[in-house]
Design a protein around this motif. Structure first.
Motif, PDB file in Angstrom:
ATOM      1  N   HIS A 138      51.654  57.955  46.999  1.00 29.66           N
ATOM      2  CA  HIS A 138      52.149  56.609  46.687  1.00 29.66           C
ATOM      3  C   HIS A 138      51.181  55.953  45.714  1.00 29.66           C
ATOM      4  N   LEU A 139      51.728  55.253  44.707  1.00 27.01           N
ATOM      5  CA  LEU A 139      50.906  54.605  43.686  1.00 27.01           C
ATOM      6  C   LEU A 139      51.329  53.158  43.497  1.00 27.01           C
ATOM      7  N   THR A 140      50.338  52.294  43.302  1.00 25.99           N
ATOM      8  CA  THR A 140      50.563  50.879  43.028  1.00 25.99           C
ATOM      9  C   THR A 140      49.827  50.507  41.749  1.00 25.99           C
ATOM     10  N   CYS A 141      50.416  49.594  40.974  1.00 21.09           N
ATOM     11  CA  CYS A 141      49.775  49.112  39.760  1.00 21.09           C
ATOM     12  C   CYS A 141      50.022  47.617  39.626  1.00 21.09           C
ATOM     13  N   ARG A 142      48.955  46.841  39.490  1.00 20.67           N
ATOM     14  CA  ARG A 142      49.081  45.399  39.264  1.00 20.67           C
ATOM     15  C   ARG A 142      48.815  45.107  37.796  1.00 20.67           C
ATOM     16  N   LEU A 143      49.650  44.245  37.234  1.00 24.47           N
ATOM     17  CA  LEU A 143      49.656  44.027  35.792  1.00 24.47           C
ATOM     18  C   LEU A 143      49.766  42.540  35.496  1.00 24.47           C
ATOM     19  N   ASP A 144      49.085  42.090  34.467  1.00 22.87           N
ATOM     20  CA  ASP A 144      49.251  40.719  33.989  1.00 22.87           C
ATOM     21  C   ASP A 144      50.726  40.515  33.629  1.00 22.87           C
ATOM     22  N   SER A 145      51.290  39.378  34.036  1.00 22.53           N
ATOM     23  CA  SER A 145      52.726  39.166  33.818  1.00 22.53           C
ATOM     24  C   SER A 145      53.090  38.991  32.343  1.00 22.53           C
ATOM     25  N   ARG A 146      52.091  38.835  31.474  1.00 21.12           N
ATOM     26  CA  ARG A 146      52.371  38.749  30.038  1.00 21.12           C
ATOM     27  C   ARG A 146      52.492  40.127  29.388  1.00 21.12           C
ATOM     28  N   ASP A 147      52.138  41.160  30.133  1.00 20.15           N
ATOM     29  CA  ASP A 147      52.070  42.502  29.552  1.00 20.15           C
ATOM     30  C   ASP A 147      53.432  43.186  29.618  1.00 20.15           C
ATOM     31  N   TYR A 148      54.322  42.789  28.726  1.00 23.43           N
ATOM     32  CA  TYR A 148      55.670  43.356  28.718  1.00 23.43           C
ATOM     33  C   TYR A 148      55.664  44.825  28.311  1.00 23.43           C
ATOM     34  N   THR A 149      54.729  45.209  27.459  1.00 26.92           N
ATOM     35  CA  THR A 149      54.650  46.617  27.061  1.00 26.92           C
ATOM     36  C   THR A 149      54.292  47.481  28.258  1.00 26.92           C
ATOM     37  N   GLY A 150      53.277  47.062  29.009  1.00 29.23           N
ATOM     38  CA  GLY A 150      52.894  47.802  30.201  1.00 29.23           C
ATOM     39  C   GLY A 150      53.999  47.833  31.235  1.00 29.23           C
ATOM     40  N   ALA A 151      54.704  46.714  31.404  1.00 26.97           N
ATOM     41  CA  ALA A 151      55.792  46.649  32.383  1.00 26.97           C
ATOM     42  C   ALA A 151      56.921  47.601  32.007  1.00 26.97           C
ATOM     43  N   ALA A 152      57.270  47.631  30.722  1.00 24.01           N
ATOM     44  CA  ALA A 152      58.330  48.539  30.281  1.00 24.01           C
ATOM     45  C   ALA A 152      57.910  49.994  30.455  1.00 24.01           C
ATOM     46  N   ALA A 153      56.639  50.293  30.198  1.00 26.49           N
ATOM     47  CA  ALA A 153      56.136  51.655  30.393  1.00 26.49           C
ATOM     48  C   ALA A 153      56.196  52.050  31.862  1.00 26.49           C
TER      49      ALA A 153
END
Length: 298
Positions: free
Chosen positions: A101-116
């Motif tokens: 199982h993997l979790t990743c927390r991301l800045d909500s402005r990072d649309y590139t990371g979210a799409a990836a």
């Protein structure tokens, strides 16, 4: 650009670079590069033209949830496609380490990371906002209806925490929203967190309020480091909400923080918890940042 040192210039222009109040972009970029270098030495990095990400085992989740869980950290995706390919390689690395199982927390402005992340099979699990109150000119007194938790409160506190954070509709946390995680494990995460907040490593002090002889709510506090105090965990039982108990708990946390020299107090809460946010706003809080948590089975 695969060498860690080559990221410095890119990071200085990155919109999502975490710059602390009063800090500079150059210092923030250099700090992040040093972190990447440490992760590389530890064998955690997956690197490529599409970006870089660190993979590590998350002992806290493994012990509480009863499964091998990991985290993806410091995700820097240069493009959606390149980031997706990078993340799929990170999933393979995690599998090779026995993680399921993997979790990743991301800045909500990072649309590139979210799409990836979405392209690599991750799903959005929660949305978070960080709020902060700065020290007022005249800090207020400690509220009368709040007291410090004692060892005698620990098991009742653990049960209250487990109930508040494992009940759909009462909480929107990433553990509860993840179908890969057992509900019993979610309860244990928050029960253990509460237990270790009284005389343990999870908090320096915990405050509680009572109603009818029962624990009705609590707030844990980490006293200031470099002028910043933090509230890691806080909740009020659904039966006692709407009576101003949470406001009194927050006032207690702020008063204790000011007494110990804090210049700022921070809390992280789910975006959907509007009542929590309103309480902090009314006490002078402002939004500092926001983030999103993603996960998938490895």
């Amino acid at each position: 650009m695969t060498q860690v040192a080559g990221w410095r210039e890119w990071l200085e222009g990155w919109a999502c670079l975490p710059v602390p109040p009063g800090g500079s972009r150059r210092e923030a970029a250099e700090r992040l590069v040093r972190d990447l270098e440490r992760r590389r030495e530890a064998g955690q990095l997956v690197e490529g033209e599409g970006g870089v990400v660190a993979v590590r085992r998350e002992a806290w989740d493994c012990e509480r949830l009863g499964l091998e869980a990991g985290k993806l950290e410091l995700l820097l995706a240069r493009s959606e496609q390149g980031g997706r390919e990078l993340l799929l390689r990170a999933v393979e690395k995690a599998r090779a380490q026995g993680l399921v199982h993997l979790t990743c927390r991301l800045d909500s402005r990072d649309y590139t990371g979210a799409a990836a992340l979405q392209g690599a099979g991750f799903c959005l699990r929660d949305l978070l906002v960080t709020l902060a109150v700065t020290r007022p000119p005249e800090p207020w007194a400690f509220p009368a209806g709040v007291r410090r938790a004692t060892e005698g409160d620990v098991e009742r506190l653990a049960e209250l925490s487990a109930r508040c954070f494992s009940t759909p509709g009462d909480s929107y946390n990433r553990y509860l929203n993840d179908p890969h995680l057992p509900r019993a494990g979610v309860r244990e995460v928050y029960a253990h967190w509460a237990r270790t907040s009284v005389g343990g490593p999870a908090a320096d002090v915990t405050f509680v309020v009572e109603e009818g002889g029962e624990l009705a709510g609590f707030l844990t506090l980490v006293l200031p480091r470099d002028g910043v105090a933090k509230v890691p965990l806080n909740a009020v039982d659904a039966r006692w909400r709407g009576r101003g108990l949470y406001r009194e708990l927050v006032r207690a946390g702020l008063a204790e923080s000011w007494r110990h020299g804090a210049e700022r107090v921070e809390v992280v809460t789910q975006l959907q918890q509007l009542a929590v946010q309103r309480t902090w706003w009314r006490l002078g809080g402002t939004a500092q940042s926001s983030s999103m948590t993603w996960s998938r089975g490895a």
